[in-house]
Design a protein around this motif. Structure first.
Motif, PDB file in Angstrom:
ATOM      1  N   ASP A 171       0.807  -1.225   0.000  1.00 40.26           N
ATOM      2  CA  ASP A 171       0.000   0.000   0.000  1.00 40.26           C
ATOM      3  C   ASP A 171       0.835   1.267   0.000  1.00 40.26           C
ATOM      4  O   ASP A 171       0.312   2.346  -0.269  1.00 40.26           O
ATOM      5  CB  ASP A 171      -0.905   0.011   1.238  1.00 40.26           C
ATOM      6  CG  ASP A 171      -0.107   0.201   2.519  1.00 40.26           C
ATOM      7  OD1 ASP A 171      -0.233   1.268   3.149  1.00 40.26           O
ATOM      8  OD2 ASP A 171       0.655  -0.699   2.891  1.00 40.26           O
ATOM      9  N   ASP A 172       2.133   1.170   0.316  1.00 42.35           N
ATOM     10  CA  ASP A 172       2.963   2.360   0.469  1.00 42.35           C
ATOM     11  C   ASP A 172       3.801   2.576  -0.791  1.00 42.35           C
ATOM     12  O   ASP A 172       4.632   1.740  -1.148  1.00 42.35           O
ATOM     13  CB  ASP A 172       3.876   2.198   1.691  1.00 42.35           C
ATOM     14  CG  ASP A 172       4.590   3.480   2.064  1.00 42.35           C
ATOM     15  OD1 ASP A 172       5.465   3.923   1.287  1.00 42.35           O
ATOM     16  OD2 ASP A 172       4.285   4.044   3.127  1.00 42.35           O
ATOM     17  N   LEU A 173       3.582   3.711  -1.435  1.00 48.40           N
ATOM     18  CA  LEU A 173       4.270   3.963  -2.706  1.00 48.40           C
ATOM     19  C   LEU A 173       5.787   3.991  -2.542  1.00 48.40           C
ATOM     20  O   LEU A 173       6.516   3.438  -3.370  1.00 48.40           O
ATOM     21  CB  LEU A 173       3.790   5.282  -3.305  1.00 48.40           C
ATOM     22  CG  LEU A 173       2.452   5.239  -4.037  1.00 48.40           C
ATOM     23  CD1 LEU A 173       1.934   6.645  -4.290  1.00 48.40           C
ATOM     24  CD2 LEU A 173       2.565   4.464  -5.347  1.00 48.40           C
ATOM     25  N   GLU A 174       6.268   4.630  -1.492  1.00 46.26           N
ATOM     26  CA  GLU A 174       7.713   4.758  -1.309  1.00 46.26           C
ATOM     27  C   GLU A 174       8.329   3.445  -0.832  1.00 46.26           C
ATOM     28  O   GLU A 174       9.259   2.914  -1.454  1.00 46.26           O
ATOM     29  CB  GLU A 174       8.022   5.875  -0.313  1.00 46.26           C
ATOM     30  CG  GLU A 174       9.506   6.082  -0.042  1.00 46.26           C
ATOM     31  CD  GLU A 174      10.286   6.531  -1.262  1.00 46.26           C
ATOM     32  OE1 GLU A 174      11.463   6.125  -1.379  1.00 46.26           O
ATOM     33  OE2 GLU A 174       9.740   7.271  -2.099  1.00 46.26           O
ATOM     34  N   LYS A 175       7.840   2.921   0.274  1.00 47.25           N
ATOM     35  CA  LYS A 175       8.460   1.728   0.874  1.00 47.25           C
ATOM     36  C   LYS A 175       8.220   0.476   0.050  1.00 47.25           C
ATOM     37  O   LYS A 175       9.133  -0.352  -0.116  1.00 47.25           O
ATOM     38  CB  LYS A 175       7.926   1.527   2.297  1.00 47.25           C
ATOM     39  CG  LYS A 175       8.290   2.640   3.256  1.00 47.25           C
ATOM     40  CD  LYS A 175       7.609   2.447   4.598  1.00 47.25           C
ATOM     41  CE  LYS A 175       7.878   3.612   5.531  1.00 47.25           C
ATOM     42  NZ  LYS A 175       7.109   3.501   6.800  1.00 47.25           N
ATOM     43  N   ASP A 176       6.997   0.317  -0.435  1.00 46.86           N
ATOM     44  CA  ASP A 176       6.641  -0.925  -1.115  1.00 46.86           C
ATOM     45  C   ASP A 176       6.906  -0.895  -2.618  1.00 46.86           C
ATOM     46  O   ASP A 176       7.517  -1.819  -3.159  1.00 46.86           O
ATOM     47  CB  ASP A 176       5.158  -1.247  -0.870  1.00 46.86           C
ATOM     48  CG  ASP A 176       4.854  -1.530   0.587  1.00 46.86           C
ATOM     49  OD1 ASP A 176       5.709  -2.130   1.263  1.00 46.86           O
ATOM     50  OD2 ASP A 176       3.769  -1.147   1.064  1.00 46.86           O
TER      51      ASP A 176
END
Length: 223
Positions: A171-176
């Protein structure tokens, strides 16, 4: 297929709501409904500020300062209170389990999650997710945290899968998404709330429901 845990497989927002209600019951007793709603709003605001920080003492201290409780947890007990009870606030839908099991019939499945080992393992155990996945990698154990590509590399090595053969769902654009793409995986953005992407990150795909992953159950997706 590799999954993020919080806010992808598990609904963390609902778990925070449940944790607030547990705190209300143990520290406040009966509270007028309008006050309760404001307390929950502030609790979630404090939690959001501290997301990714293992020690939630500031969350409770801020709540207790603004809304004095009947039974105030001593500061030195707050971390243990959160670690013990928050994992029990998570649940998983049978539908999500069915989706994972359907995918598992066609390809290997794994989890990569940031977080404290004790807390993440408790969430996974309480929701029986450990029964569904070949590999579960927690950042504290791995020594690397998403979006560091090395945690993705470690998972791929354990799965014995090449990066171009793998999908990562989170769900996380940066981390995932950025993290997985840096490791040469195909990053699928799980975006059930329809959040606008205002970054330069371009997911391989975007889904609003995990059902969208069922279209990937053929090898042609990697051709």
């Amino acid at each position: 297929m590799i999954f993020d845990l919080d806010d992808t497989l598990l609904d963390r927002n609902q778990a925070v709501d449940n944790m607030f209600l547990f705190t209300l019951e143990n520290c406040y007793g009966n509270v007028e409904e309008g006050v309760k709603k404001e307390m929950m709003r502030k609790f979630k605001e404090y939690d959001k500020r501290s997301y990714g920080i293992s020690d939630k003492t500031t969350v409770f201290e801020a709540l207790f300062d603004e809304f004095p409780p009947i039974n105030r947890l001593p500061q030195h007990e707050i971390k243990a209170f959160w670690n013990e009870h928050f994992p029990q606030c998570f649940s998983i839908s049978e539908h999500t389990i069915k989706i994972v099991k359907a995918i598992k019939e066609h390809m290997k499945v794994a989890i990569i999650t940031n977080g404290i080992t004790q807390r993440q393992k408790a969430k996974i155990r309480n929701t029986r997710l450990h029964e569904c996945f070949e590999i579960i990698m927690i950042s504290e154990e791995a020594g690397y945290t998403k979006p560091d590509k090395r945690i993705f590399d470690l998972a791929l090595d354990k799965l014995q899968v090449q990066p171009e053969e793998a999908l990562f769902v989170g769900d996380d654009l940066e981390k995932d998404i950025r993290g997985s793409q840096d490791a040469n995986l195909l990053g699928i953005w799980f975006n059930p709330d329809g959040i606008q992407n205002e970054t330069d990150i371009k997911p391989y795909d975007e889904i609003s429901s995990l059902d969208g992953l069922l279209t990937y159950l053929t090898p042609e997706v990697f051709s």
